[in-house]
Design a protein around this motif. Structure first.
Motif, PDB file in Angstrom:
ATOM      1  N   ILE A 366      40.504  40.138  29.485  1.00 35.24           N
ATOM      2  CA  ILE A 366      40.160  38.914  28.765  1.00 35.24           C
ATOM      3  C   ILE A 366      39.193  38.084  29.599  1.00 35.24           C
ATOM      4  CG2 ILE A 366      41.053  36.794  27.731  1.00 35.24           C
ATOM      5  CD1 ILE A 366      43.737  38.224  27.439  1.00 35.24           C
ATOM      6  N   CYS A 367      39.354  38.154  30.908  1.00 37.73           N
ATOM      7  CA  CYS A 367      38.538  37.348  31.813  1.00 37.73           C
ATOM      8  C   CYS A 367      37.271  38.050  32.260  1.00 37.73           C
ATOM      9  CB  CYS A 367      39.354  36.990  33.063  1.00 37.73           C
ATOM     10  SG  CYS A 367      40.884  36.144  32.720  1.00 37.73           S
ATOM     11  N   PHE A 368      37.273  39.379  32.213  1.00 35.54           N
ATOM     12  CA  PHE A 368      36.132  40.144  32.709  1.00 35.54           C
ATOM     13  C   PHE A 368      35.755  41.205  31.678  1.00 35.54           C
ATOM     14  CE2 PHE A 368      38.706  38.788  36.310  1.00 35.54           C
ATOM     15  CZ  PHE A 368      37.772  38.106  37.095  1.00 35.54           C
ATOM     16  N   ALA A 369      34.465  41.337  31.405  1.00 35.16           N
ATOM     17  CA  ALA A 369      33.989  42.338  30.455  1.00 35.16           C
ATOM     18  C   ALA A 369      32.720  42.987  31.002  1.00 35.16           C
ATOM     19  CB  ALA A 369      33.704  41.693  29.094  1.00 35.16           C
ATOM     20  N   GLU A 370      32.398  44.169  30.433  1.00 36.13           N
ATOM     21  CA  GLU A 370      31.193  44.903  30.793  1.00 36.13           C
ATOM     22  C   GLU A 370      31.084  45.129  32.305  1.00 36.13           C
ATOM     23  OE1 GLU A 370      29.029  46.434  28.887  1.00 36.13           O
ATOM     24  OE2 GLU A 370      29.897  45.798  26.993  1.00 36.13           O
ATOM     25  N   HIS A 371      29.955  44.739  32.926  1.00 36.61           N
ATOM     26  CA  HIS A 371      29.734  45.042  34.347  1.00 36.61           C
ATOM     27  C   HIS A 371      30.745  44.315  35.234  1.00 36.61           C
ATOM     28  CE1 HIS A 371      26.138  47.119  33.201  1.00 36.61           C
ATOM     29  NE2 HIS A 371      25.636  46.035  32.639  1.00 36.61           N
ATOM     30  N   ALA A 372      31.070  43.073  34.890  1.00 34.87           N
ATOM     31  CA  ALA A 372      32.046  42.327  35.676  1.00 34.87           C
ATOM     32  C   ALA A 372      33.404  43.018  35.630  1.00 34.87           C
ATOM     33  CB  ALA A 372      32.159  40.898  35.156  1.00 34.87           C
ATOM     34  N   ALA A 373      33.770  43.575  34.464  1.00 35.35           N
ATOM     35  CA  ALA A 373      35.058  44.262  34.347  1.00 35.35           C
ATOM     36  C   ALA A 373      35.096  45.510  35.214  1.00 35.35           C
ATOM     37  CB  ALA A 373      35.309  44.639  32.888  1.00 35.35           C
ATOM     38  N   ARG A 374      33.986  46.228  35.282  1.00 36.76           N
ATOM     39  CA  ARG A 374      33.946  47.433  36.109  1.00 36.76           C
ATOM     40  C   ARG A 374      34.257  47.092  37.561  1.00 36.76           C
ATOM     41  NH1 ARG A 374      29.360  49.803  38.338  1.00 36.76           N
ATOM     42  NH2 ARG A 374      27.993  48.652  36.938  1.00 36.76           N
ATOM     43  N   HIS A 375      33.672  46.024  38.069  1.00 37.48           N
ATOM     44  CA  HIS A 375      33.928  45.623  39.450  1.00 37.48           C
ATOM     45  C   HIS A 375      35.343  45.067  39.619  1.00 37.48           C
ATOM     46  CE1 HIS A 375      29.766  46.366  40.037  1.00 37.48           C
ATOM     47  NE2 HIS A 375      29.321  45.262  39.480  1.00 37.48           N
ATOM     48  N   ALA A 376      35.756  44.221  38.681  1.00 31.70           N
ATOM     49  CA  ALA A 376      37.078  43.595  38.793  1.00 31.70           C
ATOM     50  C   ALA A 376      38.193  44.627  38.730  1.00 31.70           C
ATOM     51  CB  ALA A 376      37.253  42.552  37.680  1.00 31.70           C
ATOM     52  N   LEU A 377      38.114  45.565  37.780  1.00 23.43           N
ATOM     53  CA  LEU A 377      39.151  46.583  37.645  1.00 23.43           C
ATOM     54  C   LEU A 377      39.195  47.480  38.871  1.00 23.43           C
ATOM     55  CD1 LEU A 377      38.643  47.568  33.902  1.00 23.43           C
ATOM     56  CD2 LEU A 377      40.582  46.320  34.859  1.00 23.43           C
ATOM     57  N   ALA A 378      38.027  47.754  39.457  1.00 27.87           N
ATOM     58  CA  ALA A 378      37.992  48.584  40.666  1.00 27.87           C
ATOM     59  C   ALA A 378      38.719  47.897  41.814  1.00 27.87           C
ATOM     60  CB  ALA A 378      36.547  48.879  41.052  1.00 27.87           C
ATOM     61  N   ILE A 379      38.467  46.607  42.000  1.00 29.70           N
ATOM     62  CA  ILE A 379      39.127  45.870  43.085  1.00 29.70           C
ATOM     63  C   ILE A 379      40.623  45.779  42.841  1.00 29.70           C
ATOM     64  CG2 ILE A 379      39.296  43.638  44.248  1.00 29.70           C
ATOM     65  CD1 ILE A 379      36.295  43.242  43.595  1.00 29.70           C
ATOM     66  N   MET A 380      41.016  45.441  41.618  1.00 28.96           N
ATOM     67  CA  MET A 380      42.440  45.326  41.299  1.00 28.96           C
ATOM     68  C   MET A 380      43.164  46.657  41.509  1.00 28.96           C
ATOM     69  SD  MET A 380      42.268  43.177  37.740  1.00 28.96           S
ATOM     70  CE  MET A 380      41.073  41.851  37.558  1.00 28.96           C
ATOM     71  N   ALA A 381      42.578  47.723  40.988  1.00 25.95           N
ATOM     72  CA  ALA A 381      43.223  49.028  41.103  1.00 25.95           C
ATOM     73  C   ALA A 381      43.281  49.495  42.549  1.00 25.95           C
ATOM     74  CB  ALA A 381      42.485  50.055  40.246  1.00 25.95           C
ATOM     75  N   SER A 382      42.212  49.225  43.315  1.00 22.05           N
ATOM     76  CA  SER A 382      42.178  49.645  44.713  1.00 22.05           C
ATOM     77  C   SER A 382      43.240  48.936  45.542  1.00 22.05           C
ATOM     78  CB  SER A 382      40.788  49.373  45.295  1.00 22.05           C
ATOM     79  OG  SER A 382      40.732  49.745  46.654  1.00 22.05           O
ATOM     80  N   LEU A 383      43.280  47.615  45.442  1.00 25.42           N
ATOM     81  CA  LEU A 383      44.264  46.856  46.217  1.00 25.42           C
ATOM     82  C   LEU A 383      45.678  47.067  45.676  1.00 25.42           C
ATOM     83  CD1 LEU A 383      42.315  43.486  46.705  1.00 25.42           C
ATOM     84  CD2 LEU A 383      42.549  45.390  48.318  1.00 25.42           C
ATOM     85  N   GLY A 384      45.810  47.101  44.368  1.00 28.60           N
ATOM     86  CA  GLY A 384      47.133  47.261  43.781  1.00 28.60           C
ATOM     87  C   GLY A 384      47.763  48.603  44.078  1.00 28.60           C
ATOM     88  N   SER A 385      46.950  49.646  44.175  1.00 32.33           N
ATOM     89  CA  SER A 385      47.499  50.980  44.413  1.00 32.33           C
ATOM     90  C   SER A 385      48.054  51.148  45.820  1.00 32.33           C
ATOM     91  CB  SER A 385      46.428  52.042  44.157  1.00 32.33           C
ATOM     92  OG  SER A 385      45.341  51.898  45.048  1.00 32.33           O
ATOM     93  N   ILE A 386      47.739  50.217  46.700  1.00 34.28           N
ATOM     94  CA  ILE A 386      48.376  50.242  48.025  1.00 34.28           C
ATOM     95  C   ILE A 386      49.892  50.167  47.865  1.00 34.28           C
ATOM     96  CG2 ILE A 386      48.605  49.022  50.224  1.00 34.28           C
ATOM     97  CD1 ILE A 386      45.720  48.078  49.869  1.00 34.28           C
TER      98      ILE A 386
END
Length: 447
Positions: A366-386
């Protein structure tokens, strides 16, 4: 000739979105089921290979956790690959890669080889889930994404329904009179389908509506316009990686995912061990019980997600799911010798954690779409998967030290509780979806 689709024709639009869902979401659902089977089949193989390779519980925990270390390291590079070759090609390559690595895991002979191959599996599948979440935003407006993402995120429960009995059957019936043991056949037979699906994805999926040969030009334009219009002014669309990385909401979401992932991994990695310690003996028995737990989880999490959509509410539904999981972790040590009671409590906790997971991913997009979503989801998934890596290693170490999983379950409950506190701070700054979350059957209304 397909009639023109208009925004004020909800019936025809509903049929269009239903057709898109059947074509894309069904296929991705199957892919993620196979992905999760390949991720957690180590928990069933453990019933045999600990003795074959002479590994300790701590070594197993580290091997299970190495997948998430690889996941953490390669989410961001994987999502950057999406920007180069597109989501369709990226998902295809990732499926082939983790399938091949799963097959190769069968031929590991030392714990270090086991660690390495698990790391490679994690690296291969790292960007798959966030890539799918991003891909769905190309095809569905906000008001339909809750259902789509909920269906996608409960696919691991279906993996449990299928994977448990399948793993038990393979372990009991393969490896007799062959050069490979049962646990080796498990990795081989469950790795090959991932490669086949990866090849199929290359031609089955379309990158965007405009690239879909199975849509008319009018239908493709309607979907693209509807998705774009649904963004309104609430979603940040164009931003560099560094701009997104400076947004504090990303790290709040990442910690919530970290906590959910920690507990999700407890269920995915240790459920067979918990069932065996409760009194079950054969792999097939454990597989059947695991399947029932997964079936209950799928139904319960989906019903909770539908209720959340109807009420247009996310926070309390996620918190209720987390609370069920915490209660389950507290109750499990109270039933050390009762398979039925332990399985019932695991059902409760599994419904809770999959509810939290499926609804969690409806909020960041809802907060991030298109190019911003690609970066945001990558950061969230990377840190969260720890959380997955730490969950496996900490749980394995605590089990080795104490001889049971009681203390590890307590730690998981505390981590999840802190995640819900973090969620409270993130969601007040998360804009509410401006269009109702309608069902596909009801069809989209004008934005």
């Amino acid at each position: 000739m397909i009639p023109r689709v208009e925004p004020n024709d909800p019936r025809r639009a509903a049929l269009l979105y239903r057709r898109v869902a059947w074509r894309l979401v069904t296929f991705l659902f199957v892919c993620y089921v196979v992905n999760f089977i390949d991720r957690v089949n180590i928990s069933f193989a453990k019933l045999q290979f600990l003795q074959s390779l002479q590994l300790s519980e701590a070594a197993y925990g580290l091997a299970a956790g190495m997948l998430f270390l690889g996941y953490t390291a390669f989410v961001i590079p994987g999502m950057k690959l999406v920007g180069v070759i597109g989501a369709r090609r990226t998902m295809s390559l990732l499926m082939c890669a983790w399938g091949i690595c799963t097959v190769l895991l069968a031929f590991a002979t030392t714990k270090h080889e086991f660690y390495l191959m698990r790391f490679f599996i994690g690296a291969s599948e790292a960007a798959f889930a966030p890539c799918v979440i991003l891909y769905l935003t190309y095809w569905f407006p906000h008001r339909l994404r809750g259902q789509m993402m909920s269906l996608f995120e409960i696919s691991p429960t279906i993996a449990g329904i299928i994977g448990g009995p399948l793993a038990g059957w393979i372990l009991q019936n393969f490896g007799h009179g062959t050069s490979l043991e049962g646990w080796q056949w498990l990795f081989v037979l469950e790795g090959v389908p991932s490669v086949a699906l990866g090849v199929m994805a290359w031609w089955w999926l379309a990158e965007r509506p405009a690239n879909a040969r199975w849509l008319s030009v009018d239908e493709a334009r309607f979907i693209a316009a509807d998705v774009q219009a649904s963004l309104g002014t609430i979603a940040r669309q164009s931003a560099s990686f560094m701009e997104v990385a400076r947004d504090p909401r990303v790290y709040g979401f990442a910690y919530v995912y970290f906590a959910i992932f920690w507990c999700l991994n407890v269920f995915g990695t240790w459920t067979p061990t918990l069932l065996r310690s409760a009194g079950l003996t054969t792999p097939l028995e454990i597989g059947i019980y695991s399947s029932v737990i997964s079936l209950v989880s799928a139904v319960g999490a989906y019903l909770m997600s539908l209720h959340s959509d109807r009420r247009l509410e996310r926070f309390w539904h996620i918190v209720v799911g987390a609370a069920l999981t915490i209660v389950a972790f507290v109750l499990l040590p109270m039933f050390p010798n009762s398979p039925f009671a332990s399985a019932s409590v695991l059902c409760l906790g599994s419904v809770g954690i999959f509810t939290a997971l499926s609804l969690f991913w409806t909020t960041p997009t809802i907060c991030f779409a298109e190019h911003a979503a690609r970066h945001a989801l990558a950061i969230m998934a990377s840190l969260g998967s720890i959380g997955g890596f730490l969950s496996s290693t900490v749980t394995g170490w605590l089990k080795t030290q104490s001889g049971n999983l009681d203390s590890a379950l307590g730690v998981a409950a505390i981590v999840l509780a802190t995640g819900m506190i973090a969620l409270r701070f993130v969601l007040p700054n998360t804009p509410r979806e401006h269009a109702p979350l309608e069902s596909v059957a009801a069809g989209p209304s004008p934005d």
